[in-house]
Design a protein around this motif. Sequence first.
Motif, short mmCIF file in Angstrom:
data_model
loop_
_atom_site.label_atom_id
_atom_site.label_comp_id
_atom_site.label_asym_id
_atom_site.label_seq_id
_atom_site.Cartn_x
_atom_site.Cartn_y
_atom_site.Cartn_z
N SER A 65 0.81 -1.23 0.00
CA SER A 65 0.00 0.00 0.00
C SER A 65 0.83 1.27 0.00
N THR A 66 1.89 1.32 0.79
CA THR A 66 2.71 2.54 0.87
C THR A 66 3.28 2.90 -0.49
N ASP A 67 3.72 1.90 -1.23
CA ASP A 67 4.30 2.15 -2.55
C ASP A 67 3.28 2.76 -3.49
N LEU A 68 2.03 2.32 -3.41
CA LEU A 68 0.99 2.91 -4.26
C LEU A 68 0.78 4.37 -3.94
N VAL A 69 0.80 4.71 -2.66
CA VAL A 69 0.64 6.10 -2.25
C VAL A 69 1.78 6.96 -2.80
N LEU A 70 2.95 6.34 -2.95
CA LEU A 70 4.12 7.04 -3.48
C LEU A 70 4.17 7.01 -5.00
N GLY A 71 3.07 6.55 -5.62
CA GLY A 71 2.98 6.57 -7.07
C GLY A 71 3.49 5.33 -7.77
N GLY A 72 3.80 4.27 -6.99
CA GLY A 72 4.33 3.05 -7.58
C GLY A 72 3.26 2.02 -7.89
N GLN A 73 3.70 0.91 -8.47
CA GLN A 73 2.81 -0.19 -8.81
C GLN A 73 2.50 -1.09 -7.63
N GLY A 74 3.29 -0.98 -6.54
CA GLY A 74 3.13 -1.89 -5.41
C GLY A 74 3.59 -3.29 -5.75
N ALA A 75 4.29 -3.44 -6.85
CA ALA A 75 4.75 -4.75 -7.32
C ALA A 75 5.74 -4.53 -8.45
N PRO A 76 6.60 -5.53 -8.69
CA PRO A 76 6.87 -6.66 -7.80
C PRO A 76 7.75 -6.24 -6.63
N LEU A 77 7.64 -6.96 -5.52
CA LEU A 77 8.40 -6.64 -4.31
C LEU A 77 9.58 -7.57 -4.09
#
Length: 342
Positions: free
Chosen positions: A123-135
């Motif tokens: 979730s944090t990565d999405l807030v930062l404009g990312g895809q949230g994947a792959p991790l």
Amino acid sequence: MSGTSLDGLDIAFCTFTELTKDQPLFAINACHTYPYPDEIRELLSKALTCDAGTLISLHNKYGIFLAEKIQEFLQETSMQKPDLIASHGHTLFHQPPQYTFQLGSGSSIAAITGIPTVCDFRSTDLVLGGQGAPLVPVGDRDLFPQYEACLNLGGIANISYEKKGSRIAYDICPVNLPLNYLSSKLGFAFDEDGKIAASAKPDKELLNTLNKLEFYNLEGAKSLGREWFEANFIPHIETVPPEIALATVSLHIVEKLNIEFSKNSLSQVLVSGGGARNQHLISELRLASDTIISIPETNIIDFKEALIFAYLGYLRFKEKINVLASVTGAAKDSSSGAIYLP
């Protein structure tokens, strides 16, 4: 770990001891896959279309199921109480940049097991404009630096490798999602060793259609989810008999993987995930490509993602970077994950 292919729950007891030349030393001390009971599999398969109240209830119910399986695993393996649980959960919704949701309440896991739990890694990565994947690429980089690239053949194929000093990673195409879906139409949980696919002839028209799906024209950080598969892939593969579709999808996978190997000049790739056990798929990939396909020991094939999410949980608990902006397209790197204390 619970993959999009719905084949079961992977649990691994992992230790990370010390750093030598910036490479963490690790071990998988015990591991086991628990097939889903029919009730859980049915609930997960229908969760995409349930109402909000049912979804929240399932989130808690599945968290309790995870906690109980962790306790069962620890008892069966006689392992000591771990310092930390890292739970990926089951990805139910993944539509970046709007939202992502991994089923399985971390508060339930921590409360029932009495062990601090890290979850919700995306979730944090999405807030930062990312895809949230792959991790997984953080773990690929830190735990398996001896390989030029790492390829996971799970429900979806994803790859990671170094490029100009940064880790690059992205989803390539669906793998076990369609293969298991088609196998189920023939009465099997999966196509063992790819024998059914190997017995049929691919359909050229279907292959051409799949190869031209819009996702394959995207560049940069990109990821796939079950929703995309159900909306964009299933309608096409249902136009031919399952046996022919299995053969066609297998060829489609090989072609898409080989394109990535070739355009990035990858000479050696570590392959893990359930697809690494598909002898037909791996054989065809080796025939089609000059890239060396390295298949690791069984524990790494089956539990590499569980190992890496344990590592991501460790990094989060230490407040260290565990999600790379170079991979996800976010504005910056982050230490991502919600921590629940018992």
